[in-house]
Design an enzyme around this catalytic site. Structure first.
Site, PDB file in Angstrom:
ATOM      1  CE  LYS A  72       1.416 -16.035  -5.490  1.00 45.00           C
ATOM      2  NZ  LYS A  72       2.683 -15.172  -5.319  1.00 45.00           N
ATOM      3  CE  LYS A  81      -1.949 -13.162   0.701  1.00 43.28           C
ATOM      4  NZ  LYS A  81      -0.886 -13.791   0.832  1.00 43.28           N
ATOM      5  CE  LYS A 124       1.111  -6.592  -8.102  1.00 46.50           C
ATOM      6  NZ  LYS A 124       1.637  -6.446  -6.920  1.00 46.50           N
TER       7      LYS A 124
HETATM    8  P1  AMP Z   1       4.247 -11.956  -5.206  1.00 46.13           P
HETATM    9  O1  AMP Z   1       4.122 -13.066  -5.974  1.00 46.13           O
HETATM   10  O2  AMP Z   1       2.989 -11.496  -5.287  1.00 46.13           O
HETATM   11  O3  AMP Z   1       4.532 -12.893  -3.951  1.00 46.13           O
HETATM   12  O4  AMP Z   1       5.353 -11.245  -5.436  1.00 46.13           O
HETATM   13  C1  AMP Z   1       6.426 -11.286  -4.890  1.00 46.13           C
HETATM   14  C2  AMP Z   1       7.083 -10.026  -5.136  1.00 46.13           C
HETATM   15  O5  AMP Z   1       7.234  -9.663  -6.794  1.00 46.13           O
HETATM   16  C3  AMP Z   1       6.381  -8.698  -4.964  1.00 46.13           C
HETATM   17  O6  AMP Z   1       6.746  -8.099  -3.644  1.00 46.13           O
HETATM   18  C4  AMP Z   1       6.846  -7.740  -6.026  1.00 46.13           C
HETATM   19  O7  AMP Z   1       8.181  -7.119  -5.476  1.00 46.13           O
HETATM   20  C5  AMP Z   1       7.200  -8.361  -7.182  1.00 46.13           C
HETATM   21  N1  AMP Z   1       5.867  -8.511  -8.187  1.00 46.13           N
HETATM   22  C6  AMP Z   1       4.883  -9.416  -7.951  1.00 46.13           C
HETATM   23  N2  AMP Z   1       4.130  -8.861  -9.029  1.00 46.13           N
HETATM   24  C7  AMP Z   1       4.451  -8.222  -9.531  1.00 46.13           C
HETATM   25  C8  AMP Z   1       4.021  -7.239 -10.940  1.00 46.13           C
HETATM   26  N3  AMP Z   1       2.887  -7.393 -11.493  1.00 46.13           N
HETATM   27  N4  AMP Z   1       4.942  -6.408 -11.111  1.00 46.13           N
HETATM   28  C9  AMP Z   1       5.937  -5.967 -10.460  1.00 46.13           C
HETATM   29  N5  AMP Z   1       6.463  -6.742  -9.577  1.00 46.13           N
HETATM   30  C10 AMP Z   1       5.702  -7.547  -9.060  1.00 46.13           C
END
Ligand code: AMP
Ligand code: TRP
Length: 366
Positions: free
Chosen positions: A231, A145, A228
């Protein structure tokens, strides 16, 4: 212990989730029923995407059946990068509404907003003071980051983020922390800080285990199935959102990138697009991928997409509608969160008091 089969043992190699699903060579250390778990998800968008929903929220929902579960919205983490205050406020509420709509039961589990429980920031300072500069700057997420934001504009908050996360965890003395693989290193730091604190100042914290969910652990971008779902996707069409309309969902699935050839089979290397559609199908219906593949033998990608749109709408539509209902009465929602914060403080406050006493702070006279 539905939803959880594999935990990472400290220092084990980073494995692909798929490998864990097939090999499951790691002993399950899921705690006994009734043990405590805690997790959080940042309020960084107006809607959760399907990866968050499947990879995190659905797992939380199954975890709360067996465990004493604490779930929170880490809004303090939400200001470690530049942000808009009005957005943060709205997203904190939106995220809470989606958690409840997705199945977090506020009677059974404790759901709260991090900034409503001041103990998090208070303990974070103490943990920051027992963390080495080198240790903090080695965190992969910080390196990524800060590189992206530019070393000069990255805040010190971004560097201290893992110590705040350690405080989030240690205040509740949880047995397990259900997180995605990306957060494993931070849970590892929380373990190290707990051990270090206990050794220097006397036993105060439980050393928690990370839990990595067994199914649907990774959802990929519809437009770029090598990446993956996230957002920060390059195109909004790559993301399926919990708050999308049925039409948006159908349209995005219809325009999802597929692969050469016409055969429907699961092969992450040769057929990343179709494999992702199959994973999503499996994740939202709970059916095995092999079972879905069998159903589509001799059929076209188009058939799979039409049916997939239907099952995704069936899964996400009611969550979106319920979240909207909850958001229509923000006072009631805020009251639920206030009750959650009160329950959280009943646990966190005595643990902070013990940590403060052990570290040598003179108690204020009553
Ligand atoms: P974030 O939006 O990156 O803060 O993600 C929060 C949590 O959502 C992560 O720690 C993962 O457990 C889950 N997560 C985020 N992106 C994915 C994805 N593409 N596939 C599966 N789980 C995800
Ligand atoms: N850092 C986590 C994320 O970005 C969110 C988080 C903050 C968290 N504090 C936590 C997760 C404590 C588990 C436990 O996804």
């Amino acid at each position: 212990m539905s939803g959880i089969v594999a935990a990472w043992s400290p220092g084990c190699d980073v494995m692909e989730i798929e490998e864990i699903m097939t090999q499951n060579t790691h002993a399950s250390v899921a705690p006994e029923a009734g043990a405590r778990v805690l997790s959080g998800m940042q309020p960084s968008a107006d809607s959760l995407h399907l990866g968050n929903y499947v990879g995190a929220l659905l797992n939380w929902v199954s975890v709360q059946e067996t465990y004493d579960a604490f779930f929170f919205i880490p809004d303090l983490h939400g200001i470690t990068a530049p942000h808009d205050p009005a957005d943060l406020r709205a997203r904190t509420r939106n995220t809470a509404a989606q958690f409840i709509a997705g199945g977090i039961d506020v009677e059974r589990s404790t759901l709260f907003v991090q900034s409503h429980v001041p103990e998090h920031a208070q303990l974070a300072w103490v943990l920051t003071c027992i963390t080495g500069m080198g240790e903090a700057s080695r965190m992969t997420q910080f390196k990524d980051k800060s590189l992206r934001q530019g070393a000069d504009s990255a805040s010190v908050g971004l560097l201290s983020y893992p110590m705040l996360m350690a405080a989030d965890i240690l205040l509740y003395r949880p047995h397990g922390v259900p997180v995605g693989e990306d957060q494993k290193q931070h849970v590892e730091l929380a373990r190290n800080l707990a051990q270090r604190f206990n050794q220097r100042f006397g036993g105060t914290f439980r050393v928690p285990d990370p839990f990595i969910p067994d199914v649907g652990a990774r959802i990929y971008d519809l437009q770029d199935p090598g990446t993956k779902m996230s957002k920060s996707a390059s195109s909004p069409n790559g993301l399926l959102n919990v708050m999308d309309t049925d039409k948006q969902i159908a349209k995005k699935i219809k325009s999802a990138v597929t692969d050469d050839g016409a055969e429907i089979r699961f092969d992450r290397e040769a057929k990343p697009g179709v494999s992702n559609l199959l994973s999503i199908y499996s994740a939202v219906t709970g059916r095995a991928v092999a079972d879905v593949v069998a159903q589509y033998q001799g059929k076209l990608y188009g058939h799979l997409k039409v049916d997939l749109a239907e099952v995704v709408v069936a899964a996400l539509g009611p969550v979106r509608d319920r979240a909207q209902q909850l958001l229509a009465d923000p006072a009631e929602l805020d009251a639920l969160l206030a009750r959650g914060a009160q329950k959280a403080r009943e646990v966190a406050s005595p643990v902070l008091a013990e940590a403060y006493a052990n570290v040598g702070f003179l108690p204020a006279a009553p």
